[in-house]
Design a protein around this motif. Structure first.
Motif, PDB file in Angstrom:
ATOM      1  N   PRO A  84       0.809  -1.224   0.000  1.00  0.00           N
ATOM      2  CA  PRO A  84       0.000   0.000   0.000  1.00  0.00           C
ATOM      3  C   PRO A  84       0.842   1.274   0.000  1.00  0.00           C
ATOM      4  O   PRO A  84       0.390   2.323  -0.436  1.00  0.00           O
ATOM      5  CB  PRO A  84      -0.833  -0.102   1.278  1.00  0.00           C
ATOM      6  CG  PRO A  84      -0.213  -1.170   2.085  1.00  0.00           C
ATOM      7  CD  PRO A  84       0.587  -2.036   1.182  1.00  0.00           C
ATOM      8  N   ASP A  85       2.098   1.177   0.453  1.00  0.00           N
ATOM      9  CA  ASP A  85       2.971   2.350   0.467  1.00  0.00           C
ATOM     10  C   ASP A  85       3.325   2.811  -0.945  1.00  0.00           C
ATOM     11  O   ASP A  85       3.716   3.964  -1.155  1.00  0.00           O
ATOM     12  CB  ASP A  85       4.243   2.049   1.257  1.00  0.00           C
ATOM     13  CG  ASP A  85       4.727   3.239   2.060  1.00  0.00           C
ATOM     14  OD1 ASP A  85       4.191   4.343   1.870  1.00  0.00           O
ATOM     15  OD2 ASP A  85       5.636   3.066   2.878  1.00  0.00           O
ATOM     16  N   GLU A  86       3.175   1.946  -1.931  1.00  0.00           N
ATOM     17  CA  GLU A  86       3.387   2.360  -3.326  1.00  0.00           C
ATOM     18  C   GLU A  86       2.391   3.453  -3.706  1.00  0.00           C
ATOM     19  O   GLU A  86       2.686   4.305  -4.536  1.00  0.00           O
ATOM     20  CB  GLU A  86       3.255   1.172  -4.280  1.00  0.00           C
ATOM     21  CG  GLU A  86       4.362   0.144  -4.155  1.00  0.00           C
ATOM     22  CD  GLU A  86       5.710   0.622  -4.649  1.00  0.00           C
ATOM     23  OE1 GLU A  86       5.774   1.590  -5.441  1.00  0.00           O
ATOM     24  OE2 GLU A  86       6.719   0.031  -4.230  1.00  0.00           O
ATOM     25  N   GLY A  87       1.218   3.432  -3.088  1.00  0.00           N
ATOM     26  CA  GLY A  87       0.234   4.487  -3.327  1.00  0.00           C
ATOM     27  C   GLY A  87       0.732   5.852  -2.873  1.00  0.00           C
ATOM     28  O   GLY A  87       0.397   6.873  -3.482  1.00  0.00           O
ATOM     29  N   VAL A  88       1.529   5.866  -1.821  1.00  0.00           N
ATOM     30  CA  VAL A  88       2.121   7.125  -1.343  1.00  0.00           C
ATOM     31  C   VAL A  88       2.996   7.717  -2.438  1.00  0.00           C
ATOM     32  O   VAL A  88       2.888   8.895  -2.778  1.00  0.00           O
ATOM     33  CB  VAL A  88       2.945   6.896  -0.054  1.00  0.00           C
ATOM     34  CG1 VAL A  88       3.753   8.131   0.310  1.00  0.00           C
ATOM     35  CG2 VAL A  88       2.028   6.504   1.094  1.00  0.00           C
ATOM     36  N   TRP A  89       3.875   6.879  -3.010  1.00  0.00           N
ATOM     37  CA  TRP A  89       4.793   7.377  -4.043  1.00  0.00           C
ATOM     38  C   TRP A  89       4.043   7.809  -5.292  1.00  0.00           C
ATOM     39  O   TRP A  89       4.375   8.828  -5.900  1.00  0.00           O
ATOM     40  CB  TRP A  89       5.840   6.323  -4.384  1.00  0.00           C
ATOM     41  CG  TRP A  89       6.524   5.780  -3.173  1.00  0.00           C
ATOM     42  CD1 TRP A  89       6.705   4.478  -2.850  1.00  0.00           C
ATOM     43  CD2 TRP A  89       7.097   6.530  -2.094  1.00  0.00           C
ATOM     44  NE1 TRP A  89       7.358   4.371  -1.651  1.00  0.00           N
ATOM     45  CE2 TRP A  89       7.607   5.612  -1.160  1.00  0.00           C
ATOM     46  CE3 TRP A  89       7.232   7.892  -1.814  1.00  0.00           C
ATOM     47  CZ2 TRP A  89       8.241   6.008   0.008  1.00  0.00           C
ATOM     48  CZ3 TRP A  89       7.848   8.288  -0.652  1.00  0.00           C
ATOM     49  CH2 TRP A  89       8.352   7.359   0.251  1.00  0.00           C
ATOM     50  N   GLN A  90       3.045   7.030  -5.689  1.00  0.00           N
ATOM     51  CA  GLN A  90       2.262   7.402  -6.870  1.00  0.00           C
ATOM     52  C   GLN A  90       1.582   8.748  -6.660  1.00  0.00           C
ATOM     53  O   GLN A  90       1.574   9.597  -7.545  1.00  0.00           O
ATOM     54  CB  GLN A  90       1.220   6.322  -7.190  1.00  0.00           C
ATOM     55  CG  GLN A  90       1.810   5.036  -7.708  1.00  0.00           C
ATOM     56  CD  GLN A  90       2.510   5.235  -9.033  1.00  0.00           C
ATOM     57  OE1 GLN A  90       2.023   5.915  -9.920  1.00  0.00           O
ATOM     58  NE2 GLN A  90       3.685   4.642  -9.169  1.00  0.00           N
ATOM     59  N   HIS A  91       1.012   8.929  -5.477  1.00  0.00           N
ATOM     60  CA  HIS A  91       0.317  10.188  -5.199  1.00  0.00           C
ATOM     61  C   HIS A  91       1.292  11.364  -5.135  1.00  0.00           C
ATOM     62  O   HIS A  91       1.028  12.415  -5.716  1.00  0.00           O
ATOM     63  CB  HIS A  91      -0.477  10.088  -3.893  1.00  0.00           C
ATOM     64  CG  HIS A  91      -1.276  11.302  -3.612  1.00  0.00           C
ATOM     65  ND1 HIS A  91      -2.455  11.585  -4.253  1.00  0.00           N
ATOM     66  CD2 HIS A  91      -1.041  12.355  -2.783  1.00  0.00           C
ATOM     67  CE1 HIS A  91      -2.923  12.745  -3.828  1.00  0.00           C
ATOM     68  NE2 HIS A  91      -2.082  13.233  -2.926  1.00  0.00           N
ATOM     69  N   LEU A  92       2.398  11.177  -4.451  1.00  0.00           N
ATOM     70  CA  LEU A  92       3.360  12.284  -4.338  1.00  0.00           C
ATOM     71  C   LEU A  92       3.938  12.659  -5.701  1.00  0.00           C
ATOM     72  O   LEU A  92       4.013  13.835  -6.052  1.00  0.00           O
ATOM     73  CB  LEU A  92       4.483  11.933  -3.370  1.00  0.00           C
ATOM     74  CG  LEU A  92       4.113  11.896  -1.891  1.00  0.00           C
ATOM     75  CD1 LEU A  92       5.280  11.403  -1.056  1.00  0.00           C
ATOM     76  CD2 LEU A  92       3.646  13.261  -1.403  1.00  0.00           C
ATOM     77  N   LYS A  93       4.333  11.665  -6.483  1.00  0.00           N
ATOM     78  CA  LYS A  93       5.001  11.949  -7.756  1.00  0.00           C
ATOM     79  C   LYS A  93       4.043  12.392  -8.854  1.00  0.00           C
ATOM     80  O   LYS A  93       4.383  13.249  -9.657  1.00  0.00           O
ATOM     81  CB  LYS A  93       5.774  10.715  -8.221  1.00  0.00           C
ATOM     82  CG  LYS A  93       6.988  10.430  -7.359  1.00  0.00           C
ATOM     83  CD  LYS A  93       7.745   9.219  -7.850  1.00  0.00           C
ATOM     84  CE  LYS A  93       8.985   8.999  -6.995  1.00  0.00           C
ATOM     85  NZ  LYS A  93       9.841   7.923  -7.500  1.00  0.00           N
TER      86      LYS A  93
END
Length: 169
Positions: free
Chosen positions: A116-125
């Protein structure tokens, strides 16, 4: 828990250039980057640690301590099989008695869709920092910090990353 790198080169998502005229972004290209570790909870909390260099196993240990301090309770940390997570320093840290309060599990190999932390990177980038051209690392650091602060206020969005990963906890 996961790690990502942020570069000076802008992540172009959409521009407002006239049709048929390709926009040209002039930026200084370098492989230097900001490295970020993050940890999220199903309750929608986000903890991060940023460094202006590549992350090491000692950074993993420091972040695990940071998470324990930040959340103030026993932790179940699920992370990938990166070499900085499997290093001797991490094993020594856990052998020092930290296994009483921190339990580590590994995601299956080649399964970023489960994290689920991949969602953090997708959202930030691709949302928060889309089309942002930074002139230097100080500027990138400020923009990244502001983006992380905005995301921290969106616990509902962070919770949705767990739903998107279909991870049953």
């Amino acid at each position: 828990m996961d790690e990502a790198a942020f570069y000076l080169l802008a992540g172009v998502v959409r521009t407002y250039a006239p049709c048929g005229e390709t926009p040209i972004l002039k930026v200084f290209q370098t492989r230097d980057h900001l490295s970020v570790m993050s940890g999220i909870t199903p309750a929608g909390q986000l903890a991060t640690r940023t460094r202006a260099r590549a992350l090491t196993s000692l950074d993993s240990v420091a972040f695990l301590r940071h998470l324990y301090w930040y959340f103030g309770s026993k932790l179940l940390v699920i992370w990938d099989g990166a070499s900085i997570h499997r290093a001797t320093e991490v094993k020594d840290f856990l052998a020092d008695g930290w296994t009483k309060v921190i339990h580590l599990e590994r995601f299956p190999a080649y399964a970023p869709e489960l994290n689920p932390d991949e969602g953090v990177w997708q959202h930030l980038k691709h949302v928060e920092l889309r089309n942002v051209c930074c002139i230097n690392f100080a500027h990138l650091s400020i923009e990244l910090d502001l983006a992380i602060r905005r995301l921290r206020r969106r616990s509902d969005l962070i919770q949705s990353f767990f739903a998107g990963a279909e991870l049953n906890l």
